[in-house]
Design a protein around this motif. Structure first.
Motif, mmCIF file in Angstrom:
data_model
loop_
_atom_site.group_PDB
_atom_site.id
_atom_site.type_symbol
_atom_site.label_atom_id
_atom_site.label_comp_id
_atom_site.label_asym_id
_atom_site.label_seq_id
_atom_site.Cartn_x
_atom_site.Cartn_y
_atom_site.Cartn_z
ATOM 1 N N PHE A 72 0.882 -1.161 0.000
ATOM 2 C CA PHE A 72 0.000 0.000 0.000
ATOM 3 C C PHE A 72 0.916 1.206 0.000
ATOM 4 O O PHE A 72 1.801 1.327 0.852
ATOM 5 C CB PHE A 72 -0.944 -0.029 1.202
ATOM 6 N N VAL A 73 0.721 2.065 -0.972
ATOM 7 C CA VAL A 73 1.645 3.175 -1.196
ATOM 8 C C VAL A 73 0.891 4.498 -1.063
ATOM 9 O O VAL A 73 -0.084 4.735 -1.777
ATOM 10 C CB VAL A 73 2.293 3.069 -2.596
ATOM 11 N N HIS A 102 -6.730 5.619 -4.857
ATOM 12 C CA HIS A 102 -7.800 6.358 -4.195
ATOM 13 C C HIS A 102 -7.315 7.764 -3.838
ATOM 14 O O HIS A 102 -6.247 7.919 -3.243
ATOM 15 C CB HIS A 102 -8.223 5.648 -2.900
ATOM 16 N N LEU A 103 -8.101 8.767 -4.187
ATOM 17 C CA LEU A 103 -7.837 10.144 -3.747
ATOM 18 C C LEU A 103 -8.232 10.228 -2.283
ATOM 19 O O LEU A 103 -9.303 9.762 -1.888
ATOM 20 C CB LEU A 103 -8.655 11.126 -4.588
ATOM 21 N N LEU A 104 -7.363 10.817 -1.466
ATOM 22 C CA LEU A 104 -7.583 10.870 -0.022
ATOM 23 C C LEU A 104 -7.814 12.292 0.474
ATOM 24 O O LEU A 104 -7.388 13.251 -0.152
ATOM 25 C CB LEU A 104 -6.352 10.316 0.715
ATOM 26 N N ALA A 105 -8.453 12.379 1.616
ATOM 27 C CA ALA A 105 -8.494 13.613 2.392
ATOM 28 C C ALA A 105 -7.606 13.332 3.600
ATOM 29 O O ALA A 105 -7.791 12.336 4.284
ATOM 30 C CB ALA A 105 -9.921 13.926 2.842
ATOM 31 N N HIS A 108 -1.922 12.579 3.111
ATOM 32 C CA HIS A 108 -1.429 12.172 1.795
ATOM 33 C C HIS A 108 -2.510 12.450 0.763
ATOM 34 O O HIS A 108 -3.687 12.562 1.091
ATOM 35 C CB HIS A 108 -1.070 10.689 1.784
ATOM 36 N N ASP A 109 -2.102 12.494 -0.495
ATOM 37 C CA ASP A 109 -3.068 12.768 -1.559
ATOM 38 C C ASP A 109 -3.709 11.501 -2.125
ATOM 39 O O ASP A 109 -4.881 11.503 -2.484
ATOM 40 C CB ASP A 109 -2.393 13.557 -2.689
ATOM 41 N N TYR A 110 -2.928 10.419 -2.224
ATOM 42 C CA TYR A 110 -3.435 9.179 -2.817
ATOM 43 C C TYR A 110 -2.954 7.972 -2.022
ATOM 44 O O TYR A 110 -1.892 7.996 -1.417
ATOM 45 C CB TYR A 110 -2.941 9.018 -4.264
ATOM 46 N N LEU A 111 -3.752 6.924 -2.099
ATOM 47 C CA LEU A 111 -3.367 5.609 -1.595
ATOM 48 C C LEU A 111 -3.531 4.640 -2.753
ATOM 49 O O LEU A 111 -4.583 4.586 -3.395
ATOM 50 C CB LEU A 111 -4.255 5.177 -0.421
ATOM 51 N N MET A 112 -2.459 3.869 -3.014
ATOM 52 C CA MET A 112 -2.495 2.901 -4.107
ATOM 53 C C MET A 112 -2.221 1.506 -3.566
ATOM 54 O O MET A 112 -1.441 1.340 -2.627
ATOM 55 C CB MET A 112 -1.431 3.246 -5.153
#
Length: 156
Positions: A72-73, A102-105, A108-112
């Motif tokens: 998970f990055v 996934h765009l995050l709030a 971080h900006d994203y989780l891959m």
């Protein structure tokens, strides 16, 4: 805007069964939900047309397919403007090693979710792919040791 649709108990039964076995025949499905084959097919087609059923897919085993590693990055971009986000998201679409993004709030900006063959493969993905995506300023990876639960079935 996405809207939810009203489901009765038969629709829910149909969806649960199809999530477990997308290859079930209509006649077997109809028997399990106590409908005639034509009524069952009509309901399935309505669920498909509503967009609730997006499609049918085969699920492969990661390890048997040669991808025993999952990471998970978290990714942070240098900017959060619409153009920066769109550029990053468009670049991610063509990368087969990235299974989810996934765009995050939050911090971080994203989780891959990324799959890889071995540590050298993950290093390649990290160095040559993820850090080279548009706008990436920080990457933080967490490697999984073992998957406890993995499902695509929604609790309908």
């Amino acid at each position: 805007m996405t809207t939810t649709i009203e489901l009765d108990s038969r629709d829910r039964s149909i969806l649960r069964i199809l999530q477990q076995d997308g290859r079930i025949t209509n006649s077997d499905l109809a028997e399990k939900v106590h409908l005639s084959p034509s009524a069952c097919l009509r309901r399935v087609r309505q669920l498909e047309e509503s967009g609730l059923i997006r499609g049918y897919a085969m699920m492969l085993d990661d390890k048997i397919a040669g991808f025993p590693g999952t990471a998970f990055v978290f990714v942070t971009l240098d900017q959060q403007g619409r153009a920066s986000l769109e550029s990053f998201e468009q670049a991610v679409q063509s990368l087969p090693e990235i299974l989810e993004c996934h765009l995050l709030a939050g911090a971080h900006d994203y989780l891959m979710r990324v799959i890889y063959r071995d540590s050298a493969d993950f290093e390649r993905i990290h160095t040559d792919i993820i850090t080279q995506l548009p706008g990436v300023t920080r990457v933080q990876s967490t490697l999984t040791l073992r998957t406890i639960k993995k499902t695509s079935a929604l609790p309908v």
